[in-house]
Design a protein around this motif. Structure first.
Motif, PDB file in Angstrom:
ATOM      1  N   VAL A 111      32.049 -48.794 -49.718  1.00 15.50           N
ATOM      2  CA  VAL A 111      30.952 -48.412 -48.814  1.00 15.50           C
ATOM      3  C   VAL A 111      30.433 -47.025 -49.174  1.00 15.50           C
ATOM      4  N   LEU A 112      31.313 -46.044 -49.170  1.00 13.91           N
ATOM      5  CA  LEU A 112      30.935 -44.668 -49.501  1.00 13.91           C
ATOM      6  C   LEU A 112      31.204 -44.449 -50.992  1.00 13.91           C
ATOM      7  N   ASP A 113      30.439 -45.115 -51.810  1.00 12.02           N
ATOM      8  CA  ASP A 113      30.692 -45.095 -53.254  1.00 12.02           C
ATOM      9  C   ASP A 113      30.180 -43.805 -53.881  1.00 12.02           C
ATOM     10  N   GLY A 114      30.226 -43.754 -55.211  1.00 19.30           N
ATOM     11  CA  GLY A 114      29.846 -42.544 -55.934  1.00 19.30           C
ATOM     12  C   GLY A 114      28.391 -42.178 -55.827  1.00 19.30           C
ATOM     13  N   SER A 115      27.537 -43.103 -55.366  1.00 25.17           N
ATOM     14  CA  SER A 115      26.116 -42.777 -55.234  1.00 25.17           C
ATOM     15  C   SER A 115      25.860 -41.731 -54.161  1.00 25.17           C
ATOM     16  N   PHE A 116      26.846 -41.493 -53.279  1.00 27.41           N
ATOM     17  CA  PHE A 116      26.684 -40.466 -52.248  1.00 27.41           C
ATOM     18  C   PHE A 116      27.044 -39.076 -52.767  1.00 27.41           C
ATOM     19  N   TYR A 117      27.334 -38.973 -54.054  1.00 26.63           N
ATOM     20  CA  TYR A 117      27.600 -37.666 -54.656  1.00 26.63           C
ATOM     21  C   TYR A 117      26.430 -37.289 -55.557  1.00 26.63           C
ATOM     22  N   LYS A 118      25.551 -36.471 -55.060  1.00 25.00           N
ATOM     23  CA  LYS A 118      24.408 -35.951 -55.809  1.00 25.00           C
ATOM     24  C   LYS A 118      23.524 -37.063 -56.382  1.00 25.00           C
ATOM     25  N   ASN A 119      23.577 -38.245 -55.734  1.00 27.95           N
ATOM     26  CA  ASN A 119      22.750 -39.389 -56.142  1.00 27.95           C
ATOM     27  C   ASN A 119      22.928 -39.744 -57.618  1.00 27.95           C
ATOM     28  N   GLN A 120      24.145 -39.623 -58.119  1.00 25.89           N
ATOM     29  CA  GLN A 120      24.404 -39.909 -59.526  1.00 25.89           C
ATOM     30  C   GLN A 120      24.981 -41.311 -59.671  1.00 25.89           C
ATOM     31  N   SER A 121      24.365 -42.137 -60.488  1.00 25.80           N
ATOM     32  CA  SER A 121      24.812 -43.513 -60.691  1.00 25.80           C
ATOM     33  C   SER A 121      26.028 -43.600 -61.600  1.00 25.80           C
ATOM     34  N   SER A 122      26.303 -42.557 -62.357  1.00 23.27           N
ATOM     35  CA  SER A 122      27.432 -42.586 -63.294  1.00 23.27           C
ATOM     36  C   SER A 122      28.735 -42.158 -62.633  1.00 23.27           C
ATOM     37  N   ILE A 123      28.724 -41.905 -61.311  1.00 17.64           N
ATOM     38  CA  ILE A 123      29.908 -41.478 -60.583  1.00 17.64           C
ATOM     39  C   ILE A 123      30.531 -42.682 -59.887  1.00 17.64           C
ATOM     40  N   GLN A 124      31.841 -42.805 -59.997  1.00 16.90           N
ATOM     41  CA  GLN A 124      32.557 -43.889 -59.337  1.00 16.90           C
ATOM     42  C   GLN A 124      33.723 -43.329 -58.540  1.00 16.90           C
ATOM     43  N   SER A 154      24.611 -37.227 -44.871  1.00 15.50           N
ATOM     44  CA  SER A 154      26.032 -37.063 -45.206  1.00 15.50           C
ATOM     45  C   SER A 154      26.264 -37.434 -46.665  1.00 15.50           C
ATOM     46  N   SER A 155      27.239 -36.764 -47.278  1.00 15.14           N
ATOM     47  CA  SER A 155      27.492 -37.002 -48.702  1.00 15.14           C
ATOM     48  C   SER A 155      28.876 -36.484 -49.059  1.00 15.14           C
ATOM     49  N   TRP A 156      29.292 -36.816 -50.279  1.00 18.10           N
ATOM     50  CA  TRP A 156      30.532 -36.254 -50.818  1.00 18.10           C
ATOM     51  C   TRP A 156      30.263 -34.840 -51.324  1.00 18.10           C
ATOM     52  N   SER A 157      31.176 -33.928 -51.021  1.00 16.80           N
ATOM     53  CA  SER A 157      31.011 -32.533 -51.411  1.00 16.80           C
ATOM     54  C   SER A 157      32.332 -31.990 -51.946  1.00 16.80           C
ATOM     55  N   THR A 158      32.240 -31.015 -52.825  1.00 17.63           N
ATOM     56  CA  THR A 158      33.427 -30.383 -53.413  1.00 17.63           C
ATOM     57  C   THR A 158      33.783 -29.060 -52.738  1.00 17.63           C
ATOM     58  N   GLU A 159      33.055 -28.663 -51.706  1.00 13.97           N
ATOM     59  CA  GLU A 159      33.290 -27.365 -51.067  1.00 13.97           C
ATOM     60  C   GLU A 159      34.711 -27.282 -50.513  1.00 13.97           C
ATOM     61  N   GLY A 160      35.436 -26.262 -50.926  1.00 14.28           N
ATOM     62  CA  GLY A 160      36.781 -26.026 -50.419  1.00 14.28           C
ATOM     63  C   GLY A 160      37.849 -26.911 -51.024  1.00 14.28           C
ATOM     64  N   CYS A 161      37.501 -27.769 -51.979  1.00 15.62           N
ATOM     65  CA  CYS A 161      38.466 -28.686 -52.606  1.00 15.62           C
ATOM     66  C   CYS A 161      38.508 -28.438 -54.112  1.00 15.62           C
ATOM     67  N   THR A 162      39.700 -28.364 -54.637  1.00 12.30           N
ATOM     68  CA  THR A 162      39.881 -28.184 -56.079  1.00 12.30           C
ATOM     69  C   THR A 162      40.930 -29.150 -56.593  1.00 12.30           C
ATOM     70  N   LYS A 163      40.848 -29.466 -57.868  1.00 10.15           N
ATOM     71  CA  LYS A 163      41.829 -30.342 -58.503  1.00 10.15           C
ATOM     72  C   LYS A 163      42.968 -29.494 -59.052  1.00 10.15           C
ATOM     73  N   LEU A 164      44.212 -29.829 -58.647  1.00 13.79           N
ATOM     74  CA  LEU A 164      45.384 -29.113 -59.144  1.00 13.79           C
ATOM     75  C   LEU A 164      45.971 -29.779 -60.382  1.00 13.79           C
ATOM     76  N   HIS A 165      46.015 -31.098 -60.367  1.00 11.54           N
ATOM     77  CA  HIS A 165      46.649 -31.829 -61.467  1.00 11.54           C
ATOM     78  C   HIS A 165      46.121 -33.253 -61.478  1.00 11.54           C
ATOM     79  N   SER A 166      46.032 -33.838 -62.664  1.00  5.59           N
ATOM     80  CA  SER A 166      45.576 -35.220 -62.769  1.00  5.59           C
ATOM     81  C   SER A 166      46.160 -35.858 -64.023  1.00  5.59           C
TER      82      SER A 166
END
Length: 736
Positions: free
Chosen positions: A336-349, A398-410
């Motif tokens: 439902v809340l797929d990657g298109s809600f992040y900066k309207n980018q189709s290449s995001i999943q 409403s959208s996905w946002s990176t504010e206040g969130c960082t990646k520690l490990h992947s």
């Protein structure tokens, strides 16, 4: 002498006086009203005085043995229930009584002894299966599910309770969306700092957004609310029918409702309490922390994701009673809340489930960040960018946002994110254009290669079945290997992606996906079993080249071949399914899960087969080399040996040795090579065992000869009949 008698007489007098004195004062003080012990105690008389003891169930406020001299001492009732919280056992309640206590089972449980009130050790409380006792408990078009100590009701797929999130027994009915909404439009206020509204005529949108107006009271149960909210994710197509604005607002209302339910429907507790609430599409863990409880860091788990939160400063600042920490994971919300809600980018999943983390009284801002560990839906590739995001509430925007969130490990399977606030979170996967083109090219090549392999395998199966001159033990192995590979490749082609992630997360779909994964596991394992038998049989053939009377019919017997080729894979799959039934089917593929190392139930037999066949392949080449050195100038034997050498090299692919490339899928080059080379199994089987076999070629010539003879005969017959006579229905003799 007289002195002795005097002393004896004096001693007798002294003793007699003492006895007389004791007898004169030996009354029972406990019978004296003045010396009476306090209530709930017993008096004990002694030679000199008396003392008091409290009766069982009471305890002295002073000494254990006391007298009337111990003022202010009395017998106080012992509260056995407070002193031993587990006195009555699990699922039972303890009630203190004067001088004793009584146990009774909690609602939803019954005592094994049949006694309503019992003492510790006299009975245990067992769960009551309300659904079995009353099959129609939830009413028509509804399903009853027994839970520990209770039960839940849920509507059949496509229907929803007309009373919303609260199920009222004998009142709630399961109805369709249109009947519940009755064709009304919704006018939903949007929380964007302005007085804007969103009007919608979608019955689904109205149903979901109406959840946010529910005021939770004591009549609501968190398990039942979770069941209704879970049913909203059963059919994702209903969400996809919404406009982008409607989907954004409805999802926001849905997530907020879950947060409120977590925080408002938790019961008070005097001890640290963990509670797990599970339904089809929702997995919750609630942590109830009592007031002034000493805790610094806690971990919560929902499905395959975890939340690590530090509570030290929060507990020090807590002056409002107990605190509830909730962690929720959704199955299906990622569609439902797929990657298109992040900066309207189709290449995001989205490459994880959506989770919600919340803490009592909406403490969304934290003094110390939380760590969230996400399990990937798909194995992450080296060229993919992993992004930690949270759902930023802005109504229609409403959208996905990176504010206040960082990646520690992947890594390939997990990502750890750090966020300084609480909300709903997910992990996004960004593909660059070159990666997307490579994936498309790999998919196209894979489809072409599998289809080509299926065609060759079908021709080989036809040949092995109907070419009688080659039907022997070797052909049995070739036939069953071809059949297993054909079925495995065909099922892989049409069924491996049947996860229905864009349609419905119904139980039947998940069962179908698990069945497909189980069949693929069996067919591919059986294929490798036959590959191993192929290597053994070829080695026996090459080793006995010098035996004059050796026949290719000798070697492994057919019944043993069938037992090893189909029995051992069945045993492997049966044991694997018994150990971990949930290992079949993932969120993206109908294949084996990587959880608990379950994929090794297939990779293990593959490694064994590759190792055995590699050793056999080396042994075959060494044997052929020695055979070639011992040959005379017989050209036919040289040609036969060279042909066997070519076949041995081809069998390197047929026996599955090339599958070792599958362990290097982290590099794009090896993925392409793996797909191309393994698609050659079918063509090699058809080429080596059919086209290069002299007996098969002779059979082919006979078949084609018959076809051409029949064709020529039919053409000759049709040309010999005059057209006029055909019209008249008569025939004439042809000229010689």
């Amino acid at each position: 002498m007289q002195a002795s008698y005097r002393l004896l007489l004096l001693g007798i007098c002294i003793v007699w006086d003492q006895v007389q004195c004791s007898a004169s004062s030996g009354r029972d003080e406990c019978a004296d009203p003045v010396a009476a012990c306090p209530d709930n105690s017993t008096c004990f008389d002694t030679l000199e005085y008396f003392y008091c003891q409290c009766v069982p169930g009471y305890r002295s406020t002073g000494k254990h043995n006391f007298t009337d001299k111990d003022r202010d001492t009395f017998c106080k009732d012992i509260n056995e229930c407070e002193e031993n919280s587990n006195l009555c056992g699990q699922n039972a309640s303890c009630q203190n009584t004067p001088g004793s206590y009584s146990c009774s089972c909690n609602p939803g449980f019954m005592p094994s002894s049949g006694q309503v009130n019992f003492m510790a050790g006299q009975s245990i409380c067992t769960d009551i299966d309300e659904c079995a006792q009353t099959p129609w408990l939830c009413g028509p078009n509804a399903q009853c599910t027994n839970t520990v100590g209770s039960y839940t009701c849920s509507c059949n797929p496509g229907l929803f309770p007309n009373t919303g999130l609260q199920w009222i027994l004998n009142q709630t009915q399961c109805e369709g969306l249109t009947k519940i909404q009755d064709g009304k439009t919704c006018n939903i206020p949007i929380n964007t700092g302005t007085s804007s509204h969103l009007n919608s005529s979608s019955a689904w949108f109205c149903l979901i957004t109406n959840f946010s107006f529910t005021k939770f009271t004591s009549g609501y149960q968190v398990q039942q609310v979770a069941v209704v909210l879970s049913s909203a994710l059963n059919d994702i197509s209903l969400w996809n029918n919404l406009t982008r604005d409607e989907k954004s607002v409805a999802a926001e209302s849905y997530l907020e409702t879950v947060e409120r339910a977590v925080l408002q429907l938790t019961e008070p507790s005097d001890v640290l309490l963990r509670k797990n609430v599970r339904s089809d599409n929702l997995d919750m863990e609630l942590l109830i922390i009592p007031f002034k409880h000493n805790t610094s860091e806690e971990q919560l788990r929902a499905n395959k994701n975890t939340l690590d939160i530090k509570l030290g400063k929060l507990m020090e600042e807590n002056k409002q009673g107990q605190i509830t920490v909730g962690f929720v994971s959704y199955t299906g919300m990622e569609s439902v809340l797929d990657g298109s809600f992040y900066k309207n980018q189709s290449s995001i999943q989205l490459n994880s489930q959506v989770v919600t983390a919340t803490i009592g009284r909406n403490h969304h801002k934290l003094s110390e960040p939380v760590h969230l560990t996400f399990h990937h839906n798909e194995l992450s590739k080296t060229k993919e960018e992993v992004i930690c995001v949270y759902w930023k509430y802005k109504g229609k925007e409403s959208s996905w946002s990176t504010e206040g969130c960082t990646k520690l490990h992947s890594n390939q399977t997990h990502t750890v994110c750090s966020c300084d606030h609480l909300s709903s979170f997910a992990v996004l996967m960004a593909l660059d254009e070159s990666q997307m083109q490579e994936n498309v090219a790999l998919t196209v090549i894979n489809y072409i290669a599998v289809i080509a392999s299926l065609v060759c395998l079908s021709l080989a199966i036809f040949t092995f079945l109907f070419c009688r001159s080659i039907q022997k033990a070797n052909t049995t192995i070739h036939l069953h290997l071809s059949v297993c590979l054909f079925l495995a490749h065909f099922l892989f082609l049409v069924g491996v992606s049947r996860t229905e992630k864009k349609a419905s997360h119904c139980l039947q779909c998940r069962v179908l996906c698990a069945v497909i994964a189980g069949l693929l596991h069996y067919l591919f394992t059986a294929s490798f079993a036959w590959m191993c038998l192929e290597g053994v049989q070829l080695y026996l053939l090459v080793r006995n080249l010098k035996v004059v009377k050796y026949s290719s019919r000798q070697g492994l017997r057919r019944r043993y071949l069938l037992l090893a080729g189909y029995g051992s894979p069945a045993l492997i799959v049966a044991v694997s399914a018994g150990v971990f039934p949930g290992g079949y089917g993932t969120d993206t593929l109908c294949w084996l899960s990587h959880d608990r190392g379950f994929a090794w139930s297939f990779l293990g037999p593959v490694c064994v087969t590759i190792a055995v066949n590699t050793i056999l392949f080396i042994a075959i080449l060494c044997t052929l080399r020695s055979q070639m050195c011992g040959l005379n100038s017989d050209v036919s034997k040289v040609k036969d040996t060279r042909l066997l050498t070519f076949k041995a090299i081809a069998h390197c692919f047929i026996m599955g040795c090339s599958w070792i490339l599958g362990f290097f899928q982290g590099l794009e080059f090896f993925r392409f090579v793996f797909v191309i080379i393994n698609s050659l199994q079918g063509p090699f089987i058809f080429l080596v065992h059919c086209v290069l076999n002299q007996q098969v070629r002779m059979e082919y010539r006979k078949w084609f000869g018959r076809i051409y003879k029949q064709k020529d005969s039919s053409e000759l017959t049709s040309s010999a009949v005059p057209k006029g006579n055909l019209r008249d229905g008569t025939t004439t003799e042809t000229e010689q």
